[in-house]
Design an enzyme around this catalytic site. Sequence first.
Site, PDB file in Angstrom:
ATOM      1  N   GLU A  33       0.477  -0.969   0.356  1.00  0.00           N
ATOM      2  CA  GLU A  33      -0.063  -0.184  -0.416  1.00  0.00           C
ATOM      3  C   GLU A  33       1.011   0.913   0.048  1.00  0.00           C
ATOM      4  OE1 GLU A  33      -2.256   2.435   0.292  1.00  0.00           O
ATOM      5  OE2 GLU A  33      -3.937   0.608  -0.166  1.00  0.00           O
ATOM      6  N   GLY A  38      -7.409   0.899   4.361  1.00  0.00           N
ATOM      7  CA  GLY A  38      -8.603   1.015   4.569  1.00  0.00           C
ATOM      8  C   GLY A  38      -9.010   2.084   2.791  1.00  0.00           C
ATOM      9  N   GLY A  39      -8.226   2.592   2.508  1.00  0.00           N
ATOM     10  CA  GLY A  39      -8.089   2.454   0.512  1.00  0.00           C
ATOM     11  C   GLY A  39      -8.996   4.087   0.803  1.00  0.00           C
ATOM     12  N   ALA A 182     -23.986  10.596  -6.319  1.00  0.00           N
ATOM     13  CA  ALA A 182     -23.788  10.081  -5.521  1.00  0.00           C
ATOM     14  C   ALA A 182     -22.884  10.471  -4.333  1.00  0.00           C
ATOM     15  CB  ALA A 182     -23.700   8.198  -4.973  1.00  0.00           C
ATOM     16  N   GLU A 186     -24.138  14.312  -1.899  1.00  0.00           N
ATOM     17  CA  GLU A 186     -24.199  13.906  -0.428  1.00  0.00           C
ATOM     18  C   GLU A 186     -23.645  15.246  -0.047  1.00  0.00           C
ATOM     19  OE1 GLU A 186     -23.903   9.447  -0.209  1.00  0.00           O
ATOM     20  OE2 GLU A 186     -21.593  10.592   0.073  1.00  0.00           O
ATOM     21  N   ALA A 268     -17.191  16.995  -8.298  1.00  0.00           N
ATOM     22  CA  ALA A 268     -17.369  15.497  -8.492  1.00  0.00           C
ATOM     23  C   ALA A 268     -18.403  14.968  -9.729  1.00  0.00           C
ATOM     24  CB  ALA A 268     -18.815  15.922  -6.708  1.00  0.00           C
ATOM     25  N   GLY A 270     -17.290  11.658 -11.399  1.00  0.00           N
ATOM     26  CA  GLY A 270     -16.906  10.813 -11.660  1.00  0.00           C
ATOM     27  C   GLY A 270     -15.275  10.711 -11.162  1.00  0.00           C
ATOM     28  N   ALA A 318     -17.734  -0.197  -1.956  1.00  0.00           N
ATOM     29  CA  ALA A 318     -16.750  -0.840  -1.122  1.00  0.00           C
ATOM     30  C   ALA A 318     -17.739  -2.536  -1.276  1.00  0.00           C
ATOM     31  CB  ALA A 318     -16.855  -0.154  -0.128  1.00  0.00           C
ATOM     32  N   HIS A 444     -44.065  -4.444  13.095  1.00  0.00           N
ATOM     33  CA  HIS A 444     -44.928  -3.314  12.843  1.00  0.00           C
ATOM     34  C   HIS A 444     -45.442  -2.651  14.939  1.00  0.00           C
ATOM     35  CE1 HIS A 444     -48.273  -0.517  13.171  1.00  0.00           C
ATOM     36  NE2 HIS A 444     -48.945  -0.757  13.703  1.00  0.00           N
TER      37      HIS A 444
END
Length: 465
Positions: A33, A38-39, A182, A186, A268, A270, A318, A444
């Site tokens: 890494e 955790g990326g 998305a 957000e 944001a 893509g 993810a 319910h």
Amino acid sequence: MADYQIIVIGAGPGGYVAAIRAAQLGASCAVIEAAEPGGVCLNWGCIPTKTLLHSADLLRQAKTADAFGVILDTHPKFDLEKAVARSRAVAGQLNRGVRGLLRKHDIPLISGHASLLGQGRIKVSETAGERILSADAIILATGARPRELPGLKPDGDRLWTAREAMTPTELPKRLAVIGGGAIGVEFASFYATIGSDVTVIEMANQILPTEDAEISKLLTEQLKADGIACHTGTRVTACQPNDDHVELILTGPNDAATTLKVDRAILAAGITGNVESLGLENTAVTVKDGHIVTDESAATAEPGVYAIGDVAGAPWLAHKASHEAIACVERLLGNPEAHLPKPEQIPSCTYCHPQVASIGLTEQRALERGYEIRVGRFPLIGNGKAQALGETEGLVKTIFDTHTGELLGAHLIGAQVTELISTYAVGQALETTEAELLATVFPHPTVSEALHESVLAAWDRGLHL
């Protein structure tokens, strides 16, 4: 003899899961890494953004608390510094958790940059120098990064990527979000809730372009009700950052151009796969549209090299990466029955206000594929628990094959629908038909009853409409 049976390049939700599953099956494995384990998802994506969005949700609830009999002595205020600090702390804790999981399974985490040399060999550039490692199989899980658009190069000051948007030091009074997928909605939802004047700009003809058109329309109406301006079918054709603002030229339908001045803009629009500097030129691995080409088993054109997660293409999620990781490793280690998930089996969740969640085919795609369909709808205003919570804006929509009863798709908008979509995901995995869903007893009072009511409505058996 190779140094390891499997070497994974990248320690995100695809990479570290692949390594853990390999270790569970008794294979020798290492992870390389170049950044944080955790990326992007854990450190700069899924987790920190949802932490910020939860802070915004609490502010929204506090502002309406008097309707529920909760009287706050002072007007609710938002502490941006504290919210950002908590977001980073949560990401840090989970980062340490990933390191601990790798240690638990005796998986070496090698900090460095990996480059393929061909024939199962990898050059690793570390702080102390370079070394060559070899493996019987190499899994590329290098993830992706935000796509840059012509003339829109983030500068970290006026034009932000998601990283700057997650760690602001001050609240922009006027904010543009370039991209209505998305990630974009957000951020738009978060900043609008805490006080920014937000404009969303989307090239496609709807917000959340991959979602069902009916759900997208409902979301757009709610975003506008929350004060967010939404421009669809619109491109940013010019961008001029200045000392105290950003000037954007928007070209909309019929090529009509307008000027938008904002304090900050978030890019944001893509993502593209991290395929550079991997030494792919030393292999037969092929890249198309910024992503590594793979087959149904995650194999590339280079023998012994596989790719999973965002670097291997859409959907960029993810949980898709993690499930691909498990299937890829299990096939590598002798289980021919392991299969990568099909796109229609992967739930999609957007954590704006209200939330959006879906699985399977949209109504339009089902018709395009030639299905004769039955569609059920149930608005959350008809749900008792939603009324009790004061969260009545929303809809559950289900799509079935008329002849077989197969659940083709489910599309939800409303409070906490990202938790509810798993019910339909399990149903699809079990190849459920309408018969099983109609017979299922939903407790319910719960919002989940709306899932049942939507199925009832699809088969002309609705009770509370």
